[in-house]
Write an enzyme that holds these catalytic residues in place. Structure first.
Site, PDB file in Angstrom:
ATOM      1  N   ASN A   8       0.877  -1.177   0.000  1.00 14.43           N
ATOM      2  CA  ASN A   8       0.000   0.000   0.000  1.00 14.43           C
ATOM      3  C   ASN A   8       0.913   1.225   0.000  1.00 14.43           C
ATOM      4  O   ASN A   8       1.459   1.607   1.034  1.00 14.43           O
ATOM      5  CB  ASN A   8      -0.893  -0.024   1.237  1.00 14.43           C
ATOM      6  CG  ASN A   8      -1.912   1.104   1.232  1.00 14.43           C
ATOM      7  OD1 ASN A   8      -1.881   1.977   0.364  1.00 14.43           O
ATOM      8  ND2 ASN A   8      -2.803   1.093   2.202  1.00 14.43           N
ATOM      9  N   ARG A  90      -2.279  -2.154  -3.646  1.00 16.69           N
ATOM     10  CA  ARG A  90      -3.571  -1.520  -3.426  1.00 16.69           C
ATOM     11  C   ARG A  90      -3.634  -0.268  -4.305  1.00 16.69           C
ATOM     12  O   ARG A  90      -2.691   0.522  -4.320  1.00 16.69           O
ATOM     13  CB  ARG A  90      -3.696  -1.100  -1.967  1.00 16.69           C
ATOM     14  CG  ARG A  90      -4.950  -0.317  -1.727  1.00 16.69           C
ATOM     15  CD  ARG A  90      -4.929   0.396  -0.413  1.00 16.69           C
ATOM     16  NE  ARG A  90      -6.189   1.082  -0.216  1.00 16.69           N
ATOM     17  CZ  ARG A  90      -6.319   2.194   0.480  1.00 16.69           C
ATOM     18  NH1 ARG A  90      -5.274   2.743   1.050  1.00 16.69           N
ATOM     19  NH2 ARG A  90      -7.489   2.759   0.618  1.00 16.69           N
ATOM     20  N   HIS A 179     -13.159   1.490  -0.009  1.00 18.23           N
ATOM     21  CA  HIS A 179     -13.017   0.367   0.934  1.00 18.23           C
ATOM     22  C   HIS A 179     -13.505  -0.962   0.338  1.00 18.23           C
ATOM     23  O   HIS A 179     -13.894  -1.878   1.079  1.00 18.23           O
ATOM     24  CB  HIS A 179     -13.819   0.593   2.232  1.00 18.23           C
ATOM     25  CG  HIS A 179     -13.397   1.765   3.038  1.00 18.23           C
ATOM     26  ND1 HIS A 179     -14.298   2.619   3.638  1.00 18.23           N
ATOM     27  CD2 HIS A 179     -12.174   2.232   3.364  1.00 18.23           C
ATOM     28  CE1 HIS A 179     -13.651   3.561   4.301  1.00 18.23           C
ATOM     29  NE2 HIS A 179     -12.352   3.357   4.141  1.00 18.23           N
ATOM     30  N   GLY A 209     -13.713   3.037  10.352  1.00 21.60           N
ATOM     31  CA  GLY A 209     -12.374   3.430  10.802  1.00 21.60           C
ATOM     32  C   GLY A 209     -12.338   4.940  10.893  1.00 21.60           C
ATOM     33  O   GLY A 209     -13.379   5.558  11.163  1.00 21.60           O
ATOM     34  N   ARG A 240     -14.204  13.845   8.268  1.00 21.35           N
ATOM     35  CA  ARG A 240     -14.999  14.169   7.073  1.00 21.35           C
ATOM     36  C   ARG A 240     -16.473  14.313   7.422  1.00 21.35           C
ATOM     37  O   ARG A 240     -16.993  13.570   8.250  1.00 21.35           O
ATOM     38  CB  ARG A 240     -14.846  13.070   6.013  1.00 21.35           C
ATOM     39  CG  ARG A 240     -13.471  13.056   5.396  1.00 21.35           C
ATOM     40  CD  ARG A 240     -13.334  11.895   4.406  1.00 21.35           C
ATOM     41  NE  ARG A 240     -12.092  11.211   4.653  1.00 21.35           N
ATOM     42  CZ  ARG A 240     -11.846   9.953   4.326  1.00 21.35           C
ATOM     43  NH1 ARG A 240     -12.765   9.226   3.734  1.00 21.35           N
ATOM     44  NH2 ARG A 240     -10.670   9.416   4.588  1.00 21.35           N
ATOM     45  N   GLU A 381      -7.400  -6.500   4.372  1.00 22.02           N
ATOM     46  CA  GLU A 381      -7.254  -6.111   2.970  1.00 22.02           C
ATOM     47  C   GLU A 381      -5.959  -6.660   2.371  1.00 22.02           C
ATOM     48  O   GLU A 381      -5.914  -7.018   1.202  1.00 22.02           O
ATOM     49  CB  GLU A 381      -7.289  -4.579   2.860  1.00 22.02           C
ATOM     50  CG  GLU A 381      -8.685  -4.038   3.120  1.00 22.02           C
ATOM     51  CD  GLU A 381      -8.694  -2.624   3.679  1.00 22.02           C
ATOM     52  OE1 GLU A 381      -8.259  -2.443   4.833  1.00 22.02           O
ATOM     53  OE2 GLU A 381      -9.134  -1.707   2.965  1.00 22.02           O
TER      54      GLU A 381
HETATM   55  P1  ADP Z   1      -8.127   4.070   9.115  1.00 19.79           P
HETATM   56  O1  ADP Z   1      -9.349   4.538   8.415  1.00 19.79           O
HETATM   57  O2  ADP Z   1      -7.112   5.127   9.356  1.00 19.79           O
HETATM   58  O3  ADP Z   1      -7.555   2.762   8.565  1.00 19.79           O
HETATM   59  P2  ADP Z   1      -8.726   2.439  11.456  1.00 19.79           P
HETATM   60  O4  ADP Z   1      -9.498   1.362  10.798  1.00 19.79           O
HETATM   61  O5  ADP Z   1      -7.368   2.120  11.986  1.00 19.79           O
HETATM   62  O6  ADP Z   1      -8.654   3.731  10.568  1.00 19.79           O
HETATM   63  O7  ADP Z   1      -9.623   2.992  12.652  1.00 19.79           O
HETATM   64  C1  ADP Z   1      -9.217   4.056  13.448  1.00 19.79           C
HETATM   65  C2  ADP Z   1     -10.338   4.362  14.431  1.00 19.79           C
HETATM   66  O8  ADP Z   1     -10.560   3.209  15.253  1.00 19.79           O
HETATM   67  C3  ADP Z   1     -10.035   5.522  15.370  1.00 19.79           C
HETATM   68  O9  ADP Z   1     -11.171   6.361  15.482  1.00 19.79           O
HETATM   69  C4  ADP Z   1      -9.788   4.826  16.701  1.00 19.79           C
HETATM   70  O10 ADP Z   1     -10.152   5.615  17.788  1.00 19.79           O
HETATM   71  C5  ADP Z   1     -10.734   3.653  16.584  1.00 19.79           C
HETATM   72  N1  ADP Z   1     -10.411   2.628  17.582  1.00 19.79           N
HETATM   73  C6  ADP Z   1      -9.325   1.844  17.672  1.00 19.79           C
HETATM   74  N2  ADP Z   1      -9.371   1.101  18.807  1.00 19.79           N
HETATM   75  C7  ADP Z   1     -10.502   1.427  19.445  1.00 19.79           C
HETATM   76  C8  ADP Z   1     -11.142   1.022  20.662  1.00 19.79           C
HETATM   77  N3  ADP Z   1     -10.597   0.113  21.453  1.00 19.79           N
HETATM   78  N4  ADP Z   1     -12.320   1.612  20.983  1.00 19.79           N
HETATM   79  C9  ADP Z   1     -12.876   2.537  20.199  1.00 19.79           C
HETATM   80  N5  ADP Z   1     -12.337   2.952  19.046  1.00 19.79           N
HETATM   81  C10 ADP Z   1     -11.174   2.415  18.673  1.00 19.79           C
END
Ligand code: ADP
Length: 397
Positions: A8, A90, A179, A209, A240, A381
């Site tokens: 990626n 990707r 996604h 995410g 966003r 992914e």
């Molecule tokens: P990206 O879109 O950058 O790939 P991710 O899939 O890594 O994002 O998701 C990031 C989000 O997941 C953030 O908002 C983070 O706070 C949330 N997150 C990660 N662990 C936890 C948790 N234990 N409880 C709540 N939210 C979480």
């Protein structure tokens, strides 16, 4: 056995994962950050929790890839370059050209370049990664896996905007979604877990995410998704805005005396949960820790509300649903978020088993009697990318 690497590439980063295939074992993974800047960070994770990290100047993607391959040999993860027999990249945007992963040739590169207008931050960066690997490993299969490809199956009524049709015909303005690789992976896993053919199922996949999107998957195909022409549309995200009335833009631009680029910057980077909490945080963990604050409570309610409404509308779009899947950072890790979203769906007969919901990892989190099953499925992914390379290997000459 062969080793396949999933890549990626971002404009200043290169994230990678090396697999032994077809066993699907992760042998090593890592990240190169700050490519083209001072003090680039090069990390490899391998073995039983071993880690190699170095900070040095890495001027471009080709040097990053060379350093990666050499370091894999240095760490005895590879004996030589020849051990890598496939690479999958990707690619965020495939426009209308690609409805599945493809072997990369000059024509594919030209098309990824052409549709870079739709993903100006991403596609050129992916091309840097593609070219670097092509140069260093010219004889192996190289595959592009598009985030948009899974959504190519959307029907016209889902992908067309209610704009003059000429804008679609002339400029390809339409919904593309994002996604896709994640939605494809989790919907397939859901069918496996439910032990039913995917062709018999209607599944709503929630990738939550920093960016988030919801997809309606009918008979294994995406029939609608919440992101649009760009990843700005859909649910409320970390920074966003998601869906808003387009007429807000000129109104705010006048009030704030800003141009369209600044307006878009606000919608992409300063809105969503971050904007609603007056800049407190875009991170769900921070917000859950601060949910006694009124602004945070409202922001979270909006977040749950938008997701619930998309789920409801996709039940309507598919005339029913058999399963709802939660995935990605928030979807996989926050029992509270899953619970709050599902609370508003009881009319559809959705019921969580809160004991199961409190657990992590891939499993069913709804009650036995729940009409729509709810599943927690960590997304993967990179594995999808490695699998697509293997699937195309027989057609590689
Ligand atoms: P990206 O879109 O950058 O790939 P991710 O899939 O890594 O994002 O998701 C990031 C989000 O997941 C953030 O908002 C983070 O706070 C949330 N997150 C990660 N662990 C936890 C948790 N234990 N409880 C709540 N939210 C979480």
């Amino acid at each position: 056995m062969s080793k396949t690497i999933a890549i990626n590439a971002g404009s200043s980063s290169l994230k990678w994962q090396l697999y032994e295939m077809p066993a699907e074992t992760v042998i090593a993974k890592g990240l190169v950050e700050r490519i083209g800047l001072n003090d680039s960070i090069f990390t490899v994770k391998y073995g039983e929790g071993q880690k190699y990290e170095v900070v040095t100047d890495i001027p471009d993607h080709e040097i990053a890839v060379k350093m990666l391959l050499d370091q894999l040999i240095e760490l005895n993860i590879l004996a030589s370059y020849d051990e890598i027999t496939g690479v999958g990249h990707r690619v965020v945007h495939g426009g209308e050209y690609f409805d599945k992963s493809v072997i990369i040739d000059d024509d594919v590169i030209a098309k990824i370049e052409e549709v870079a207008v739709f993903a100006p931050l991403h596609n050129p960066a992916h091309l840097m990664g593609i070219r670097a690997f092509k140069h260093l490993l010219p004889d192996i299969i190289s595959v592009a896996v598009f985030d948009t490809a899974f959504h190519a199956s959307m029907p016209r009524e889902a992908y067309l905007y209610s704009l003059p049709l000429a804008y679609y015909n002339d400029y390809k303005v339409r919904k593309y979604g994002a996604h896709g690789t994640s939605h494809r992976y989790v919907s397939q896993r859901a069918a496996d877990m439910l032990e039913q053919p995917i062709e018999d199922l209607k599944i709503i996949t929630c990738h939550l995410g920093n960016g988030g999107s919801i997809t309606a998957v009918k008979e294994g195909k995406s029939v609608d998704t919440s992101m649009g022409f760009t990843p700005l549309a859909g649910i409320t995200m970390g920074t966003r805005s998601g869906d808003i009335d387009a007429a807000v833009l000129p109104y705010l631009m006048k009030k704030l005396d800003i141009d369209i680029d600044e307006m878009l910057n606000i919608l992409n980077k300063k809105s969503g949960l971050l904007g609603l909490t007056n800049g407190l945080s875009s991170d769900m963990r921070d917000l859950q820790d601060n949910k006694d604050k009124e602004d945070v409570k409202v922001a979270l309610d909006i977040f749950y509300d938008r997701i619930r409404k998309y789920i409801g509308s996709y039940v309507a779009a598919m005339d029913g649903a058999d399963a709802i899947v939660f995935t990605a950072g928030i979807g996989e890790n926050s029992a509270v978020v899953r619970s709050e979203i599902v609370k508003g769906l009881s009319w559809f007969g959705v019921e969580l088993d809160e004991t199961e919901n409190a657990k992590f990892g891939e499993h069913i989190i709804s009650t036995k009697d729940s009409k729509i099953k709810v599943l927690l499925i960590p997304t993967d992914e990179e594995l999808m990318i490695a699998r697509d390379v293997e699937a195309l290997r027989p057609s590689f000459k």
